[in-house]
Every structure is written in C-alpha cells, then in structure tokens.
Design an enzyme around this catalytic site. Structure first.
Site, short mmCIF file in Angstrom:
data_model
loop_
_atom_site.label_atom_id
_atom_site.label_comp_id
_atom_site.label_asym_id
_atom_site.label_seq_id
_atom_site.Cartn_x
_atom_site.Cartn_y
_atom_site.Cartn_z
N GLY A 53 -10.33 11.68 6.95
CA GLY A 53 -9.17 12.17 6.23
C GLY A 53 -9.19 11.93 4.73
N LYS A 54 -10.20 11.24 4.23
CA LYS A 54 -10.28 10.97 2.80
C LYS A 54 -10.64 12.24 2.02
CE LYS A 54 -9.56 6.45 2.77
NZ LYS A 54 -9.43 6.04 4.16
N ASN A 55 -10.42 12.19 0.70
CA ASN A 55 -10.76 13.35 -0.14
C ASN A 55 -12.24 13.71 0.00
OD1 ASN A 55 -8.15 12.92 -0.98
ND2 ASN A 55 -8.60 13.12 -3.15
#
Length: 367
Positions: A188-190
């Site tokens: 879910g991180k950038n």
C-alpha cells in the site's frame, strides 16, 4: 464503495511492465540475491541520493538492522536511548526495543503531526545515542534544528522513510538526510511491492556491509558467519517489480498532490481540519489525513455513504499492551491525534468523480 486504496487498479496501471519483469525473473531461474536486486539497489540509491541501498524483507527489519549495525559497530549498546515521536506507527519503536535500546517518546506538533523539534532537547541525556525521525503520512519530519541537535550532542540521525518515498527537504530526498534510513515497500505504500519488502539507505559503507550481512544469517561470505543474523532478504521478483514502479513514482506522487490540493481547497465543512501545507515538496501524501472531534461518527457516516476510510492509528504506542509499562503515561497531543485522525481515500488511480464525491459527502455531513 469508493475504496481507501484500490491496489488492483494501482497494479493494473503498470501491469504490462510488471508482468514482463516477473516473467523475466521466473524464466531466469535465479530468485534470490541476483541481478534484479543489484539493479534495484543501484537505481534506488540514485533516486534517493545515497551511496548504498541494501534490500531486506520489510520496513521493520530495515530499521532493526540499522540499530543492530550500530550495536555491532560499538556506537550503541543495550540501555542506550533513542528519541522517537510518540505518535508514530509502532514499528519505529519495535525496532529500537528489538536491539535492547530504550525508546524515549517525544510529542509531535499538532500542526504537522511530526516530532516537535522544540521539545527534543529536554529529553537528551548522556545515554542518548540517536534521534529517529518518522516522516509520518508522507510528510518530511526533518528540520534544521534537528540536524543541529544531532551535531551538538553527537547523535546519529535515523530516518523512518516507510511512508515518504520521493519526499524532499530543500532539494534532497528523505532517506538521504540522516546517517541511515529504513524504507518499507509494503504493497500500500507509494512505492509498493507485491508483498513485503524493505531497504536501508546510507552513505556509511561499514553500516551497509553489516546490514547486508546480518540480514543474510550474519554471513560475510557463503557459509562463513561473522554475526548472529537472520534471514531477511529482498527476493528477485519484488526487486524487479519495485524497479518498474520506481520509474513511475514521481508521476504518481504528482497525482497524489493534485488530489490533496483539491481536497484542501474544496473541503469546507467547519467540523473537519485538513492538513496545513507550507512546503508542497515536503509532502508526498501517502496518507491524506483529516481531524475531527467527532471522528467515529464521521467515519460511520462516510461508510454508510460509500466512502472507505482508515484510522492511522486508533491506539497510540504508549497505550498498547505490549508497552504496558507506558500505559499510565500522558501524551495529550499524541492522544488527541489518535482520537481525531481519519484518512480519506488517496491514490494515483482515483478518478475526479470519486474525489468530488468524497468532498460532496463530507461537506454535507452535519452533527
């Protein structure tokens, strides 16, 4: 339902390149510690602006190995203190505890949600060896005052860059501002992998070599073990996927910033506090956080109206059972943030219609 984060769509955006990269690894017959790791580490070092990147299994391990390396180097020892923001995600604190070090919690600023640099010095003692700053929600936590304190007291500056890939401070990327930084590539991180993944960045050759060793059973060469290590390696498939997504990171961040600006300019409900942004380069909006005194009621209303939200985070570290010795401590600003924070949908695949719908629903909410 407007999803908080639609990972399927995020992956679809670069699906052709990702499938090509994964198939390349599968067909190569080499799945650990190979060319894909070498390429990603080289490319990520160039992007962040450090000499070294060492891939590992996840973001928590990245931080654990940084502190472990400093212990092995004789710079830190059991019982030494590390200053850390009181409102961080618990992984930052777990990494300190894992190495027998003592976390010293310091309140954040209510405006930025980052560690309050005006409160740090009073907590520095002869046992203090480092400051761990956390670029929470994607916003730069570094300040020149923090840098000055590290120089004044000869402290290591460690960055938790799990949420801030691509963030800038005066032209330099977070992850290159301190002595070492831990990065998470949780999906879910950038910059997200297709599973768990992490890395350490640093300009310190000795630290990089120790991190690489302790994350590979403590081995300095095959079947030779200098340290008591663990298996915490970045696999070839994740490295290949990350290298694909790294090429598109800045354009994805630009989309996030446009959505954030639109949210801030158009959310007019007086019961909702939006972020205060003084430097748009210093925030990459991994999370778009709002505050509301009636957070739980607002979240229920949004859910009923088809908007998915998440609380980052519902229980502060000092109230967690695993740190029960802290349960009676008071950190009023931290507690206020944890009681009021709500994260709105934010991703580079949100449509204008979705963004406008979220805003319209928020502005119609009444107590």
């Amino acid at each position: 339902m407007i999803k908080f984060l639609d990972l399927q769509k995020v992956t679809e955006k670069y699906a052709e390149e990702i499938h090509e990269a994964v198939n390349r690894v599968i067909d190569s017959g080499w799945y650990l510690q190979g060319k894909e790791n070498e390429k990603f580490e080289t490319d990520y070092s160039a992007y962040i602006g450090t000499r070294y990147t060492v891939g590992c299994a996840n973001g928590l391990d990245a931080l654990i190995w940084i502190f472990r390396a400093y212990v092995e180097m004789g710079i830190m020892k059991a019982g030494d203190e590390v200053i850390v923001p009181a409102n961080t995600y618990i992984a930052s604190i777990l990494a300190i505890s894992e190495n027998g070090l003592k976390p010293i919690l310091v309140e954040p600023s209510i405006e930025t949600y980052q560690i309050d640099d005006s409160k740090i010095e009073e907590f520095i003692t002869e046992r203090t060896k480092a400051i761990l700053i956390v670029h929470l929600y994607g916003q730069c936590a570094y300040t020149e005052k923090i840098g000055e304190l590290c120089k004044k007291y000869n402290l290591k500056l460690i960055e938790d860059n799990a949420q801030a890939h691509g963030c800038l401070f005066k032209g330099k990327r977070t992850g290159s501002l301190g002595d070492a930084a831990g990065h998470s590539f949780y999906p879910g991180k950038n910059l997200g992998a297709l599973g768990d993944a992490g890395a350490v960045t640093t300009n310190d050759k000795e630290l990089a070599e120790i991190v690489r060793s302790v994350a590979n059973y403590g081995s300095t060469r095959k079947y030779v073990f200098k340290y008591i290590g663990r298996n915490s390696r970045l696999d070839e498939i994740q490295a290949a996927v990350l290298d694909v997504k790294l090429k598109h990171l800045d354009e994805d961040i630009a989309i996030r910033k446009e959505i954030a600006k639109y949210y801030i300019n158009h959310i007019t409900n007086p019961n909702i506090i939006t972020p205060i942004i003084k430097d748009w380069d210093a925030h990459v909006f991994h999370i778009f956080t709002i505050r509301c005194k009636y957070r739980d009621e607002l979240q229920k209303y949004l859910t009923e109206n088809g908007v998915q939200t998440i609380i980052h985070y519902p229980i502060p570290p000092h109230k967690q059972e695993c740190y029960k010795e802290w349960n009676n401590l008071s950190f009023p600003i931290t507690e206020q943030i944890h009681n009021e924070e709500l994260s709105l949908p934010m991703s580079p695949v949100m449509t204008k219609e979705e963004v406008n719908s979220v805003i319209d629903i928020l502005n119609k909410w009444k107590l």
